[in-house]
Design a protein around this motif. Structure first.
Motif, short mmCIF file in Angstrom:
data_model
loop_
_atom_site.label_atom_id
_atom_site.label_comp_id
_atom_site.label_asym_id
_atom_site.label_seq_id
_atom_site.Cartn_x
_atom_site.Cartn_y
_atom_site.Cartn_z
N GLU B 127 0.82 -1.20 0.00
CA GLU B 127 0.00 0.00 0.00
C GLU B 127 0.86 1.26 0.00
O GLU B 127 0.56 2.22 -0.71
CB GLU B 127 -0.93 -0.01 1.22
CG GLU B 127 -1.98 -1.10 1.09
CD GLU B 127 -2.93 -1.17 2.28
OE1 GLU B 127 -2.72 -0.43 3.26
OE2 GLU B 127 -3.87 -1.97 2.21
N ALA B 128 1.95 1.23 0.78
CA ALA B 128 2.85 2.39 0.81
C ALA B 128 3.41 2.63 -0.59
O ALA B 128 3.46 3.76 -1.06
CB ALA B 128 3.96 2.17 1.81
N GLY B 129 3.81 1.55 -1.26
CA GLY B 129 4.34 1.69 -2.62
C GLY B 129 3.28 2.24 -3.58
O GLY B 129 3.56 3.12 -4.38
N MET B 130 2.06 1.72 -3.44
CA MET B 130 1.00 2.15 -4.35
C MET B 130 0.68 3.63 -4.20
O MET B 130 0.56 4.35 -5.18
CB MET B 130 -0.26 1.31 -4.12
CG MET B 130 -0.15 -0.09 -4.68
SD MET B 130 -1.75 -0.91 -4.72
CE MET B 130 -1.86 -1.55 -3.08
N VAL B 131 0.52 4.09 -2.94
CA VAL B 131 0.17 5.51 -2.78
C VAL B 131 1.32 6.42 -3.19
O VAL B 131 1.11 7.60 -3.42
CB VAL B 131 -0.30 5.86 -1.34
CG1 VAL B 131 -1.57 5.12 -0.99
CG2 VAL B 131 0.77 5.60 -0.32
N LEU B 132 2.52 5.86 -3.30
CA LEU B 132 3.65 6.66 -3.78
C LEU B 132 3.79 6.55 -5.30
O LEU B 132 4.79 6.94 -5.87
CB LEU B 132 4.94 6.21 -3.10
CG LEU B 132 5.04 6.55 -1.62
CD1 LEU B 132 6.19 5.81 -0.96
CD2 LEU B 132 5.22 8.07 -1.42
N GLY B 133 2.77 5.99 -5.94
CA GLY B 133 2.75 5.98 -7.40
C GLY B 133 3.68 4.96 -8.03
O GLY B 133 4.03 5.06 -9.20
N MET B 134 4.11 3.95 -7.26
CA MET B 134 5.00 2.95 -7.84
C MET B 134 4.19 1.89 -8.59
O MET B 134 3.04 1.61 -8.23
CB MET B 134 5.85 2.30 -6.73
CG MET B 134 6.87 3.27 -6.15
SD MET B 134 7.50 2.83 -4.52
CE MET B 134 8.45 1.41 -4.87
#
Lengths: 261, 228
Positions: B127-134
């Motif tokens: 989730e952290a990666g996703m919200v950072l646009g990764m």
């Protein structure tokens, strides 16, 4: 014009309605606090804004641009959702830092990966890297972590971790920064240092949506407060009104528990 | 004793040659099975049900039957049943058949270890990666892979140590690895016959090699100690 408009958002998990007809809007530079008991749907609402959950219906607009419309058969391709997500930043309750990167590495990683998509990346690699690093250093310095930049997350306290997480979210310059109970996993002692940083952001007019159980903080910092109960917005308005003169009995009962302490 | 000392140089030379073949099989299996295991792990975790079902059936068959039988099937099935011995008669054909059998077998075991490692990483990392646009692949390669590797070093070490010894199973299709080389002196080879000690002596080769492997994997584990 409102920076964020949310209209009639609904969301169910199996047969449980978690969000029922949620509508609100906020202006650029405002801080909005979402309060309510656990299970009232605050966190789900925040996750919908960040596309970690997909609402069943409703509209989400940022700066007038429709990011989500339940009535449209919108694109669910990863690339499209990725771009939309970048309007928002999200700070998690449990930090979710990347353990194998230093504080600095955590702040820089996503921006570096995004920079690769720039057409001039190959030609100006060093320059771009330098800019990203300088920005990350500045952000961590603002968070009071200047001498902690080379530390790994497990070497940092919870409060320091959360400040790194805030810097990491800010690095991508989101339009709206969301906080999901950012101090709930922290000792009371460490809560203060995170709230202080958030207060500074509010003073610098960062647009923020904050899910919190820190009532005093919500009262001081917010421009607008929304009280949610059982998936609905029960009450919303400026903090003086919601905290000082709540209209609903349910709100009064909820707030009473906090003032008793 | 005197006799053994006399035979020693001849035996060592033969065992060294056999052990070289053992090592070759060991490395080829690792190079093939470590990445193939990841592919199988993704297959079994796929949201496309037919694919994950098929993968799970394959893993069940491979893990549920003896490697020795798998080697026999890989080597003899084409010649005996399809009437087309694709391996040819020589040592290189036997090696290829053994390598394929080992790679498939070990990839299945590795895949389950990988799956456990990947699934043990908290959803918050995704989730952290996703919200950072990764992208999904950036999240896997830049965020989750190293965390997975750290978690799977101990169970993979176990498998690798087992593999060192399992290579001896290739004896069943007459691959000329170290056990085969030791046994040759029982039947008679290079003027030595009825000698069983060379076969016992092969154990030292495995022991020393596994000691080396243990030290190296321990170092890798230490190297990944810088994060938690």
């Amino acid at each position: 014009m409102a920076i964020l408009e949310v209209e009639h958002i609904s969301k169910s998990f199996d047969r449980t309605e978690v969000l029922k007809d949620i509508s609100f809007s906020m202006e650029k530079g405002q801080a909005l606090s979402l309060i309510g008991s656990s299970g009232s749907g605050k966190t789900t609402l925040l996750r919908c804004l960040n596309f970690l959950e997909q609402p069943d219906g409703g509209i989400i607009r940022v700066n007038g641009e429709t990011l989500f419309d339940g009535a449209d058969s919108f694109s669910r391709s990863e690339a499209v959702i990725r771009k939309k997500r970048l309007h928002f930043g999200l700070v998690f309750q449990s930090f979710n830092l990347f353990p194998q990167y230093t504080a600095l590495g955590n702040v820089m990683l996503a921006k570096e990966l995004l920079a690769r998509e720039r057409p001039d990346y190959k030609a100006k690699k060093k320059e771009i890297h330098g800019e990203i690093e300088a920005q990350a250093v500045e952000l961590l310095t603002q968070m009071g972590l200047k001498d902690r930049m080379k530390n790994y997350p497990h070497q940092l306290s919870g409060g320091q971790c959360q400040r790194v997480a805030i810097a990491r979210a800010l690095a991508l310059n989101p339009d709206i920064l969301c906080f999901d109970e950012p101090t709930s996993a922290l000792d009371p002692e460490l809560t203060g240092e995170v709230l202080r940083v958030m207060r500074e952001l509010a003073e610098r007019n960062m647009t923020m949506v904050i899910v919190t159980h820190e009532m005093a903080f919500a009262r001081d910092v917010s421009d607008q407060v929304i009280f949610m109960d059982e998936g609905q917005i029960l009450e919303q308005g400026p903090p003086e009104q919601v905290f000082g003169d709540p209209k609903e009995e349910r709100t009064r009962r909820f707030l009473a528990r906090y003032t008793e302490e | 004793m005197e006799l053994i000392m006399e035979q020693m140089p001849i035996v060592l030379r033969a065992l060294n040659v056999g052990f070289l073949q053992t090592l070759k099989l060991f490395f080829v299996t690792l190079v093939g099975a470590l990445p193939l295991g990841l592919v199988i792990a993704f297959g079994s975790m796929s949201r496309f049900k037919p694919l994950s079902f098929l993968t799970k059936v394959i893993v069940w068959i491979i893990r549920g039957t003896p490697l020795m039988i798998q080697l026999l099937i890989v080597y003899y099935f084409p010649g005996l049943v399809l009437k087309n011995n694709i391996w040819g008669g020589g040592e290189s054909g036997r090696f290829l058949a053994a390598a394929i059998g080992f790679i498939i077998n070990y990839a299945c075991y590795f895949s389950e270890i990988y799956r456990g490692g990947i699934q043990s990483i908290p959803a918050g990392q995704d989730e952290a990666g996703m919200v950072l646009g990764m992208t999904k692949s950036q999240i896997f390669f830049r965020v989750k892979l190293l965390q997975m590797v750290k978690r799977i070093v101990p169970p993979v070490s176990n498998e690798i140590i087992t593999l060192v010894k399992d290579t001896s199973l290739a004896r069943i299709i007459a691959l000329q690895e170290i056990i085969w080389a030791g046994q040759a002196f029982m039947k008679g080879s290079q003027g030595i016959s009825g000698a069983i000690w060379p076969l016992f002596f092969t154990a030292f080769y495995y022991l020393v090699w596994n000691g080396l492997v243990t030290v190296l994997l321990g170092r890798l584990e230490k190297k990944l100690d810088y994060f938690r």
